[in-house]
Scaffold this motif. Structure first.
Motif, PDB file in Angstrom:
ATOM      1  N   MET A 160     -29.235  18.500  21.600  1.00 24.54           N
ATOM      2  CA  MET A 160     -29.052  18.892  20.200  1.00 24.54           C
ATOM      3  C   MET A 160     -29.034  20.415  20.070  1.00 24.54           C
ATOM      4  O   MET A 160     -29.946  21.102  20.538  1.00 24.54           O
ATOM      5  CB  MET A 160     -30.194  18.303  19.369  1.00 24.54           C
ATOM      6  CG  MET A 160     -29.982  18.429  17.888  1.00 24.54           C
ATOM      7  SD  MET A 160     -31.304  17.645  16.937  1.00 24.54           S
ATOM      8  CE  MET A 160     -30.918  15.940  17.185  1.00 24.54           C
ATOM      9  N   ASP A 161     -27.990  20.941  19.425  1.00 23.32           N
ATOM     10  CA  ASP A 161     -27.963  22.369  19.126  1.00 23.32           C
ATOM     11  C   ASP A 161     -28.549  22.578  17.721  1.00 23.32           C
ATOM     12  O   ASP A 161     -28.932  21.621  17.045  1.00 23.32           O
ATOM     13  CB  ASP A 161     -26.548  22.935  19.237  1.00 23.32           C
ATOM     14  CG  ASP A 161     -25.561  22.277  18.276  1.00 23.32           C
ATOM     15  OD1 ASP A 161     -26.008  21.549  17.362  1.00 23.32           O
ATOM     16  OD2 ASP A 161     -24.358  22.502  18.438  1.00 23.32           O
ATOM     17  N   ARG A 162     -28.608  23.799  17.269  1.00 23.83           N
ATOM     18  CA  ARG A 162     -29.207  24.100  15.962  1.00 23.83           C
ATOM     19  C   ARG A 162     -28.472  23.398  14.824  1.00 23.83           C
ATOM     20  O   ARG A 162     -29.091  22.900  13.887  1.00 23.83           O
ATOM     21  CB  ARG A 162     -29.227  25.607  15.721  1.00 23.83           C
ATOM     22  CG  ARG A 162     -30.265  26.323  16.538  1.00 23.83           C
ATOM     23  CD  ARG A 162     -30.291  27.813  16.153  1.00 23.83           C
ATOM     24  NE  ARG A 162     -31.312  28.502  16.880  1.00 23.83           N
ATOM     25  CZ  ARG A 162     -32.577  28.595  16.495  1.00 23.83           C
ATOM     26  NH1 ARG A 162     -32.971  28.043  15.380  1.00 23.83           N
ATOM     27  NH2 ARG A 162     -33.459  29.248  17.222  1.00 23.83           N
TER      28      ARG A 162
ATOM     29  N   CYS B 129     -30.106  20.616  12.257  1.00 22.49           N
ATOM     30  CA  CYS B 129     -30.074  20.734  10.789  1.00 22.49           C
ATOM     31  C   CYS B 129     -29.461  19.483  10.171  1.00 22.49           C
ATOM     32  O   CYS B 129     -29.965  18.976   9.157  1.00 22.49           O
ATOM     33  CB  CYS B 129     -29.275  21.964  10.371  1.00 22.49           C
ATOM     34  SG  CYS B 129     -30.095  23.531  10.746  1.00 22.49           S
ATOM     35  N   GLU B 130     -28.385  18.987  10.752  1.00 17.52           N
ATOM     36  CA  GLU B 130     -27.746  17.774  10.236  1.00 17.52           C
ATOM     37  C   GLU B 130     -28.694  16.580  10.297  1.00 17.52           C
ATOM     38  O   GLU B 130     -28.738  15.766   9.368  1.00 17.52           O
ATOM     39  CB  GLU B 130     -26.461  17.472  11.015  1.00 17.52           C
ATOM     40  CG  GLU B 130     -25.340  18.449  10.745  1.00 17.52           C
ATOM     41  CD  GLU B 130     -24.157  18.251  11.670  1.00 17.52           C
ATOM     42  OE1 GLU B 130     -24.194  17.353  12.537  1.00 17.52           O
ATOM     43  OE2 GLU B 130     -23.183  19.012  11.539  1.00 17.52           O
ATOM     44  N   GLU B 131     -29.448  16.473  11.379  1.00 14.12           N
ATOM     45  CA  GLU B 131     -30.407  15.369  11.533  1.00 14.12           C
ATOM     46  C   GLU B 131     -31.474  15.431  10.451  1.00 14.12           C
ATOM     47  O   GLU B 131     -31.807  14.428   9.817  1.00 14.12           O
ATOM     48  CB  GLU B 131     -31.043  15.426  12.925  1.00 14.12           C
ATOM     49  CG  GLU B 131     -32.148  14.438  13.167  1.00 14.12           C
ATOM     50  CD  GLU B 131     -31.662  12.998  13.297  1.00 14.12           C
ATOM     51  OE1 GLU B 131     -32.514  12.106  13.271  1.00 14.12           O
ATOM     52  OE2 GLU B 131     -30.447  12.771  13.416  1.00 14.12           O
ATOM     53  N   LEU B 132     -32.033  16.608  10.220  1.00 14.51           N
ATOM     54  CA  LEU B 132     -33.055  16.760   9.182  1.00 14.51           C
ATOM     55  C   LEU B 132     -32.476  16.496   7.791  1.00 14.51           C
ATOM     56  O   LEU B 132     -33.114  15.846   6.960  1.00 14.51           O
ATOM     57  CB  LEU B 132     -33.676  18.154   9.241  1.00 14.51           C
ATOM     58  CG  LEU B 132     -34.507  18.471  10.480  1.00 14.51           C
ATOM     59  CD1 LEU B 132     -35.023  19.902  10.425  1.00 14.51           C
ATOM     60  CD2 LEU B 132     -35.652  17.494  10.636  1.00 14.51           C
ATOM     61  N   ASN B 133     -31.272  16.973   7.538  1.00 14.23           N
ATOM     62  CA  ASN B 133     -30.631  16.724   6.244  1.00 14.23           C
ATOM     63  C   ASN B 133     -30.368  15.236   6.027  1.00 14.23           C
ATOM     64  O   ASN B 133     -30.526  14.722   4.922  1.00 14.23           O
ATOM     65  CB  ASN B 133     -29.334  17.524   6.122  1.00 14.23           C
ATOM     66  CG  ASN B 133     -29.580  19.010   5.990  1.00 14.23           C
ATOM     67  OD1 ASN B 133     -30.654  19.437   5.588  1.00 14.23           O
ATOM     68  ND2 ASN B 133     -28.591  19.805   6.350  1.00 14.23           N
ATOM     69  N   ARG B 134     -29.947  14.532   7.072  1.00  7.32           N
ATOM     70  CA  ARG B 134     -29.701  13.093   6.977  1.00  7.32           C
ATOM     71  C   ARG B 134     -30.984  12.362   6.615  1.00  7.32           C
ATOM     72  O   ARG B 134     -30.998  11.514   5.715  1.00  7.32           O
ATOM     73  CB  ARG B 134     -29.151  12.555   8.303  1.00  7.32           C
ATOM     74  CG  ARG B 134     -28.797  11.074   8.284  1.00  7.32           C
ATOM     75  CD  ARG B 134     -28.429  10.574   9.673  1.00  7.32           C
ATOM     76  NE  ARG B 134     -29.547  10.631  10.592  1.00  7.32           N
ATOM     77  CZ  ARG B 134     -30.535   9.723  10.632  1.00  7.32           C
ATOM     78  NH1 ARG B 134     -30.535   8.705   9.822  1.00  7.32           N
ATOM     79  NH2 ARG B 134     -31.513   9.848  11.492  1.00  7.32           N
ATOM     80  N   GLU B 135     -32.084  12.694   7.294  1.00  6.27           N
ATOM     81  CA  GLU B 135     -33.363  12.049   6.996  1.00  6.27           C
ATOM     82  C   GLU B 135     -33.824  12.369   5.574  1.00  6.27           C
ATOM     83  O   GLU B 135     -34.309  11.487   4.864  1.00  6.27           O
ATOM     84  CB  GLU B 135     -34.423  12.468   8.014  1.00  6.27           C
ATOM     85  CG  GLU B 135     -34.226  11.846   9.372  1.00  6.27           C
ATOM     86  CD  GLU B 135     -35.327  12.186  10.357  1.00  6.27           C
ATOM     87  OE1 GLU B 135     -36.384  12.729   9.937  1.00  6.27           O
ATOM     88  OE2 GLU B 135     -35.138  11.902  11.554  1.00  6.27           O
TER      89      GLU B 135
END
Length: 145
Positions: free
Chosen positions: A15-17, A21-27
Motif C-alpha cells: 500500500m502506498d500513501r 488514504c483511499e482505504e481510510l476514506n472507504r471505511e
C-alpha cells in the motif's frame, strides 16, 4: 456490521500513501452510512481463530437479545462482557476493580448470575469458599455471543 479479513501484503506492505488514504476514506464512508467496520488480520484468523471469535463475541454482545425469563440489567451485561474479555474464570475482585463496586455487591451480582445460569461457581482447592466463577459457554451460544 461489516467484518473484513485483511492480508498483510494486500493491505499494508503493497500500500502506498494514496491507497492508504483511499482505504481510510472507504471505511469512514461505510461508517457514515451506519455500518460498523471490523477488521481482522488474516494471520490472526488463520493461526489464532479463538482470539478472533472472542473479539467478535465481545462486539456482538452489544447487540445481543435478552431472554424474558432471566432479564439482565446493565451490570449483569458488563460482568458477562468482562468475563468474555478476560477469557478465564472471573473473580469477585475482577468485578470490583473493573466495575468500581464494593466486594459485597460484586459477589451479589456474581451469585445472581449463577442463579440465572450464566456462571458456574468454582470452589477453592479446599472446597470451602467460592473463589472464581466460570462463564457458561452454552448461554453465549444461545444468544449468538
Amino acid at each position: 456490521m461489516i467484518v473484513e479479513i485483511k492480508g498483510y501484503s494486500a493491505h499494508v506492505r503493497d500500500m502506498d500513501r494514496n491507497r492508504y488514504c483511499e482505504e481510510l476514506n472507504r471505511e469512514t464512508f461505510l461508517q457514515g452510512l451506519g455500518f460498523r467496520v471490523v477488521s481482522f488480520a488474516y494471520d490472526d484468523v488463520a493461526s489464532r481463530p479463538e482470539l478472533c471469535i472472542t473479539l467478535l463475541r465481545i462486539l456482538l454482545s452489544r447487540y445481543g437479545t435478552v431472554q424474558a425469563s432471566s432479564p439482565l440489567d446493565r451490570a449483569d451485561k458488563e460482568i458477562i462482557l468482562l468475563a468474555c474479555q478476560l477469557a478465564r474464570p472471573i473473580r469477585p475482585k475482577d468485578v470490583e476493580v473493573n466495575l468500581d463496586l464494593n466486594s459485597r455487591t460484586a459477589v451479589r451480582y456474581l451469585k445472581s448470575l449463577c442463579s440465572k445460569g450464566w456462571f458456574q461457581p468454582i470452589a477453592s482447592a479446599k472446597g470451602i469458599k467460592t473463589m472464581q466463577y466460570r462463564l457458561e459457554q452454552r448461554n453465549l451460544d444461545d444468544f449468538g455471543w
